[in-house]
Design a protein around this motif. Structure first.
Motif, short mmCIF file in Angstrom:
data_model
loop_
_atom_site.label_atom_id
_atom_site.label_comp_id
_atom_site.label_asym_id
_atom_site.label_seq_id
_atom_site.Cartn_x
_atom_site.Cartn_y
_atom_site.Cartn_z
N LEU A 357 18.27 10.62 20.39
CA LEU A 357 19.51 9.87 20.22
C LEU A 357 19.60 9.26 18.83
O LEU A 357 20.69 9.19 18.24
CB LEU A 357 19.62 8.78 21.29
CG LEU A 357 19.78 9.28 22.73
CD1 LEU A 357 19.78 8.11 23.71
CD2 LEU A 357 21.05 10.11 22.91
N GLN A 358 18.48 8.84 18.27
CA GLN A 358 18.47 8.33 16.90
C GLN A 358 18.86 9.42 15.92
O GLN A 358 19.63 9.19 14.98
CB GLN A 358 17.09 7.78 16.55
CG GLN A 358 17.00 7.17 15.16
CD GLN A 358 17.93 5.99 14.98
OE1 GLN A 358 17.71 4.94 15.57
NE2 GLN A 358 18.98 6.16 14.18
N ASN A 359 18.36 10.63 16.14
CA ASN A 359 18.73 11.78 15.29
C ASN A 359 20.21 12.10 15.44
O ASN A 359 20.89 12.46 14.46
CB ASN A 359 17.89 12.99 15.65
CG ASN A 359 16.44 12.85 15.26
OD1 ASN A 359 16.10 12.06 14.37
ND2 ASN A 359 15.56 13.58 15.93
N LEU A 360 20.71 11.97 16.66
CA LEU A 360 22.15 12.19 16.89
C LEU A 360 22.99 11.21 16.11
O LEU A 360 23.96 11.59 15.44
CB LEU A 360 22.44 12.08 18.40
CG LEU A 360 23.92 12.02 18.81
CD1 LEU A 360 24.66 13.29 18.40
CD2 LEU A 360 24.05 11.80 20.31
N ILE A 361 22.60 9.95 16.15
CA ILE A 361 23.33 8.91 15.42
C ILE A 361 23.30 9.19 13.91
O ILE A 361 24.33 9.10 13.22
CB ILE A 361 22.74 7.53 15.72
CG1 ILE A 361 22.99 7.14 17.17
CG2 ILE A 361 23.35 6.46 14.78
CD1 ILE A 361 22.28 5.88 17.60
N SER A 362 22.13 9.55 13.39
CA SER A 362 21.98 9.78 11.95
C SER A 362 22.85 10.93 11.49
O SER A 362 23.42 10.89 10.38
CB SER A 362 20.51 10.07 11.63
OG SER A 362 19.69 8.97 11.96
N SER A 363 22.98 11.96 12.31
CA SER A 363 23.80 13.12 11.93
C SER A 363 25.28 12.87 12.16
O SER A 363 26.12 13.23 11.35
CB SER A 363 23.36 14.35 12.75
OG SER A 363 22.04 14.71 12.45
N TYR A 364 25.60 12.23 13.28
CA TYR A 364 27.00 12.04 13.68
C TYR A 364 27.70 10.99 12.81
O TYR A 364 28.88 11.09 12.52
CB TYR A 364 27.06 11.65 15.14
CG TYR A 364 28.40 11.71 15.78
CD1 TYR A 364 29.22 12.83 15.67
CD2 TYR A 364 28.90 10.63 16.53
CE1 TYR A 364 30.46 12.91 16.28
CE2 TYR A 364 30.15 10.68 17.15
CZ TYR A 364 30.92 11.82 17.02
OH TYR A 364 32.15 11.88 17.62
N HIS A 365 26.95 9.97 12.40
CA HIS A 365 27.56 8.86 11.65
C HIS A 365 27.00 8.78 10.23
O HIS A 365 26.88 7.69 9.67
CB HIS A 365 27.31 7.53 12.38
CG HIS A 365 28.04 7.41 13.67
ND1 HIS A 365 29.42 7.29 13.75
CD2 HIS A 365 27.59 7.40 14.96
CE1 HIS A 365 29.77 7.19 15.02
NE2 HIS A 365 28.68 7.27 15.77
N GLN A 366 26.68 9.93 9.65
CA GLN A 366 26.13 9.91 8.29
C GLN A 366 27.21 9.55 7.27
O GLN A 366 28.38 9.78 7.47
CB GLN A 366 25.52 11.27 7.96
CG GLN A 366 26.48 12.44 8.06
CD GLN A 366 25.78 13.74 7.80
OE1 GLN A 366 24.65 13.78 7.34
NE2 GLN A 366 26.43 14.86 8.13
#
Length: 366
Positions: A357-366
């Motif tokens: 989920l942290q990776n998802l956040i980093s990619s989705y909200h970069q």
């Protein structure tokens, strides 16, 4: 089936599958199956059964603790009543977290849909032959935003449902507006509509209005990348909302949150390609083939994060889940058969879900 020497308190003219069983007999049943009680937990269990019911706690949450090698229903060695009840508590905590998110998402979806429908189709809910149509007193025809002509080549089912709701809903604010105003605008009517009705209504909207709605709800990169990957973002959104609707209905009726699985709707595996070039950021191909992140609890959680509008909002949601999984570890790791891992396995949640989920956040909200 358990056999008890104790007689049933009420006379029975026939044998019922599920006769009345006292709290004491309920405890005896669990002990015979191998569940451990000390003096304090026995009294506590009686209190829990009075408050929540034996069926809801035991039948709902003892699955992880059953001995698979036993022909009769037996629990794994070392299983305590607290172990089962802790799982019940955790599932209820997870339900509260998710339900609050669903409430916010539903309100956002209804409000933004109402905004663009009003902008394009007006605010009159009444059909020409409706008794309360304000056009009758002004000798001018004002089309209803529910008029089928606004939705060419589409089914009128959801329009009929919404129209009937505008005329007959017993719930406020629609009821108040029907009595005190000369029309019921979309932002009022939609607030009383079921999510399923709103999903079906969304599906018949013209594509340009769907795009305006999704531009407000999802990240623009998610929408703009879809055509190149052969994905229909409108259909993905509909299925995602239906997943939420099914899930919410399940938890509203007391079903176990961590075991949710839809038979009707799913998120496509290549949805994650819209988030990141790394196709395994959320699930591997093998995991997805086993249903992980497809139509289960993990898919619901993924969808919730795709609704976050900013990184701070997503970080706050992640912090909430971080606290929850800390609680999972604190309550379940001391159990005799490593039940924390069983919790993840049974719910199909990846062990490293927080990292994903942290990776998802980093990619989705970069």
């Amino acid at each position: 089936m358990d056999n008890f020497d104790d007689s049933i308190l009420l006379p029975q003219s026939l044998e019922f599958d599920k006769p009345f069983i006292s709290f004491d007999l309920q405890l005896k049943r669990l002990k015979r199956r191998g569940m451990i009680f000390d003096e304090d937990s026995e009294e506590y269990a009686r209190y829990i059964f009075k408050k929540y019911g034996y069926y809801r706690v035991i039948n709902g949450y003892d699955t992880l603790f059953k001995d698979p090698s036993s022909v009769e229903k037996k629990y794994l060695e070392g299983t305590r009543f607290e172990d089962v009840f802790n799982l019940f508590i955790l599932d209820n905590e997870l339900t509260k977290i998710l339900f609050q998110q669903f409430t916010d998402i539903e309100a956002h979806f209804k409000n933004i849909t109402a905004y663009y429908v009003s902008q394009h189709f007006g605010v009159n809910n009444y059909y020409p032959d409706d008794r309360d149509n304000p056009s009758h007193s002004h000798n001018s025809e004002v089309k209803s935003y529910l008029d089928i002509s606004f939705y060419p080549n589409q089914s009128s089912s959801s329009l009929n449902t919404l129209h009937y709701l505008s005329l007959k809903s017993p719930d406020n604010p629609t009821k108040i507006y029907r009595k005190s105003r000369n029309h019921i605008p979309p932002w009022i009517l939609f607030s009383n509509a079921y999510l399923g009705t709103m999903n079906r209504y969304f599906s018949i909207l013209p594509n340009h209005i769907k795009d305006e709605i999704l531009d407000e709800i999802l990240k623009p990169t998610l929408i703009s990348s879809a055509p190149a990957l052969g994905l229909d973002i409108h259909s993905i959104f509909f299925d995602g909302m239906e997943l939420l609707r099914e899930f919410r209905n399940c938890i509203a009726h007391g079903s176990r949150t961590y075991l949710f699985q839809s038979n009707n709707h799913f998120l496509p595996n290549n949805l994650q390609k819209l988030v990141s070039p790394d196709s395994n950021i959320l699930t591997s191909r093998r995991e997805y083939s086993q249903g992980v992140g497809k139509n289960d609890l993990y898919a619901i959680i993924i969808w919730l994060f795709l609704f976050t509008s900013s990184k701070p909002e997503a970080d706050l949601l992640l912090k909430t889940f971080n606290s929850f999984f800390d609680e999972v570890n604190n309550l379940l790791t001391d159990d005799p058969s490593n039940y924390d891992n069983s919790f993840f396995k049974t719910s199909k949640l990846p062990i490293n879900i927080l990292e994903r989920l942290q990776n998802l956040i980093s990619s989705y909200h970069q």
